[in-house]
Scaffold this active site. Structure first.
Site, PDB file in Angstrom:
ATOM      1  N   GLU A 456       0.834  -1.203   0.000  1.00  0.00           N
ATOM      2  CA  GLU A 456       0.000   0.000   0.000  1.00  0.00           C
ATOM      3  C   GLU A 456       0.868   1.253   0.000  1.00  0.00           C
ATOM      4  O   GLU A 456       0.620   2.212  -0.720  1.00  0.00           O
ATOM      5  CB  GLU A 456      -0.915  -0.009   1.228  1.00  0.00           C
ATOM      6  N   LEU A 457       1.932   1.258   0.844  1.00  0.00           N
ATOM      7  CA  LEU A 457       2.816   2.421   0.929  1.00  0.00           C
ATOM      8  C   LEU A 457       3.540   2.646  -0.388  1.00  0.00           C
ATOM      9  O   LEU A 457       3.609   3.766  -0.881  1.00  0.00           O
ATOM     10  CB  LEU A 457       3.806   2.230   2.071  1.00  0.00           C
TER      11      LEU A 457
END
Length: 557
Positions: A456-457
């Site tokens: 996600e990051l």
């Protein structure tokens, strides 16, 4: 001299940094298009090497031969590493034609090549291909030998090694060695290529600089950092170079320049990998924008595999957005007439900037979300480990954050564990929902970085750094003393804000935490009710318990 004059544009590219192996013949030159400008006899050309911060004239020796257009090394030695320049003079003025940084790499005594001095080529099996040797020597009588993995390869002696049909077995490290005779001695030059033949090689991607030519709004006296990122494809090209030019002039390096000195300098060259994609990036730091900078062309040059890409950045005066022009003008008049009032106003604006911007948004009913095609205001990324002892972190993400932002302020959040049904392709779902969101909210803790959380990051960083489609908000839920566990590419963001959660002090809706968070969220008309305390709100938590079934699927997203 062993150079074809008609090919100097290919042999003498406009590159700032050059690598060469010790013990090999090498030369520096500048392109033929520049040479043609200085053909008059009245001009003299001199070659210099920087020594202890001073330019030292290079004199002709048996090993270093400096001619009008070329500086030859017979051969290059480790001591030759350094900064070089060539100038021309008409007797009155000296002009610098070009500068280089020469890096002489130490030869690997146990191998026929240096792993830091090779190029990589990835090809599909079943296609034809040719490996080309160095162009430093053009004499037909020069001896040429090809090696594969440091073993003589089929007695090949041609300048090009042709493969009619590539197979996976052709993969390997090929070295071409040219023997050159000079003043009764034999010298050599090598060129090493790593050939990778794949059954299903990644789709070929055009070398490109991320983003188009752009104009950046700024103010006189501001500090600006220009970021240039080049996309190389699905493998790291070792010969890739990325550098800035200011009106066709090389800027100074940032190393060694005092921090308080107003100047323009270039940061170090960096290589990045996001997923299976490779990038190179370099920053140009303008410590204090001047009026002259508004008329400069800041050009980013990307060179790799004999290809060049260019991106131009210009600066222009910023139009004030947050406060109307007439309010700013009135404030300046009041500041001149009433110094004490002006100081007080400045103090209030600095201390209560967030409150003023939120008030301005509410009065003017600003809406940054209209017509942008996004479905969600923010995607929430957090640790979802079912066995984590920090249950409060999940409660904050699944209960407190959505109840305040969604029910109190009218935002629409995307929470993967709440909004996505199990059974889909996790990676594709994450990428799709982040692409539909205007912000990426990351709830940080020391346990945050894990397989799916890091995806996600990285996906958010790719869209913030490369595509510039999303802004990142960091929430420090638990105190963090060291941020080194985060990816290095996070530091390349032009700006990143951290909002700290302070348990009971942050619970009230009108606390500083929620104000700072609203300030970073997209502006949109909301009906704000700041009365009461979160613990006294009827949030209906019983009906919104987080899903605990299927923990294998949602262990860490």
């Amino acid at each position: 001299m062993f150079i074809i004059q008609s090919s100097t544009e290919k042999l003498c590219p406009l590159r700032a940094s050059i690598d060469v192996l010790e013990g090999e013949y090498f030369f520096l030159c500048y392109p033929e298009s520049i040479q043609e400008l200085f053909q008059e006899e009245a001009y003299t050309v001199n070659w210099y090497k920087e020594n202890a911060g001073k330019q030292q004239l290079i004199k002709k020796t048996h090993r270093n031969v400096s001619q009008r257009d070329f500086l030859e090394f017979w051969p290059a030695e480790l001591s030759d590493s350094g900064n070089y320049s060539v100038t021309h003079s008409n007797g009155k003025q000296n002009f610098t034609i070009q500068k280089w940084t020469l890096n002489v790499l130490e030869r690997n005594k146990s191998s026929c090549f240096n792993k830091n001095h090779l190029t990589t080529e990835i090809k599909n099996a079943g296609t034809g291909h040719s490996l080309k040797c160095s162009d430093l020597s053009v004499n037909e009588n020069d001896s040429i030998t090809w090696y594969k993995d440091c073993k003589n390869y089929e007695n090949e002696t041609e300048r090009e090694l042709d493969f009619k049909t590539l197979t996976v077995q052709h993969s390997g490290i090929y070295t071409c060695k040219i023997l050159i005779s000079h003043e009764g001695k034999i010298y050599h030059s090598t060129n090493t290529i790593k050939l990778i033949v794949e059954e299903d090689a990644p789709e070929s991607v055009t070398l490109e600089i991320v983003g188009r030519d752009e104009e950046i709004e700024t103010e006189i006296g501001n500090e600006e950092i220009l970021n240039c990122t080049g996309f190389l494809g699905y493998y790291m090209q070792e010969d890739a170079s990325l550098y800035w030019l200011i009106n066709q002039t090389f800027p100074e390096k940032c190393t060694g320049i005092p921090e308080n000195e107003p100047s323009i300098c270039e940061e170090e060259f960096k290589r990045l990998q996001l997923g299976n994609k490779f990038y190179v990036t370099r920053l140009l730091r303008i410590k204090r924008v001047t009026f002259e900078d508004m008329h400069h062309n800041f050009t980013c040059m990307l060179q790799a595999d004999e290809r060049t890409q260019i991106k131009t950045v210009k600066l222009k005066k910023r139009n004030t957005r947050d406060l109307p022009v007439h309010i700013f003008t009135t404030g300046m008049v009041l500041a001149v007439l009433f110094p004490c009032v002006a100081v007080a106003v400045v103090f209030v604006c600095v201390m209560f900037r967030v409150d003023l911007v939120l008030f301005y948004r509410n009065i003017c009913k600003r809406d940054e979300t209209a017509g942008d095609g996004k479905e969600y205001d923010a995607f929430v990324s957090y640790l979802k480990d079912c066995v984590s002892p920090i249950e409060e972190e999940r409660e904050f993400a699944l209960k407190i954050l959505p109840m305040i932002l969604e029910q109190k302020f009218g935002y629409k959040l995307c929470i993967f564990e709440r909004d996505v049904s199990p059974g889909g392709a996790v990676v594709d779902d994450i990428h799709s929902f982040i692409d539909k969101s205007r912000r990426l909210i990351i709830i940080l803790s020391q346990n945050y970085i894990s397989d799916r959380a890091i995806y996600e990051l990285e996906s958010g960083l790719h869209k913030a750094l490369v595509e510039r489609k999303i802004k990142i908000i960091l929430i420090e839920y638990m105190p963090i003393s060291d941020y080194n566990f985060l990816p290095e590419s996070l530091s390349l963001l032009p700006s990143k804000k951290v909002v700290k959660w302070n348990k009971d002090k942050s619970l009230p809706v009108n606390s500083r935490f929620w104000k700072n968070l609203l300030y970073l969220m997209p502006a949109k008309p909301t009906k704000i009710n700041t009365k009461g305390h979160y613990n006294n709100l009827d949030l209906g938590l019983e009906g919104t318990q987080p899903q605990t079934e299927g923990c294998d699927f949602n262990a860490v997203v």
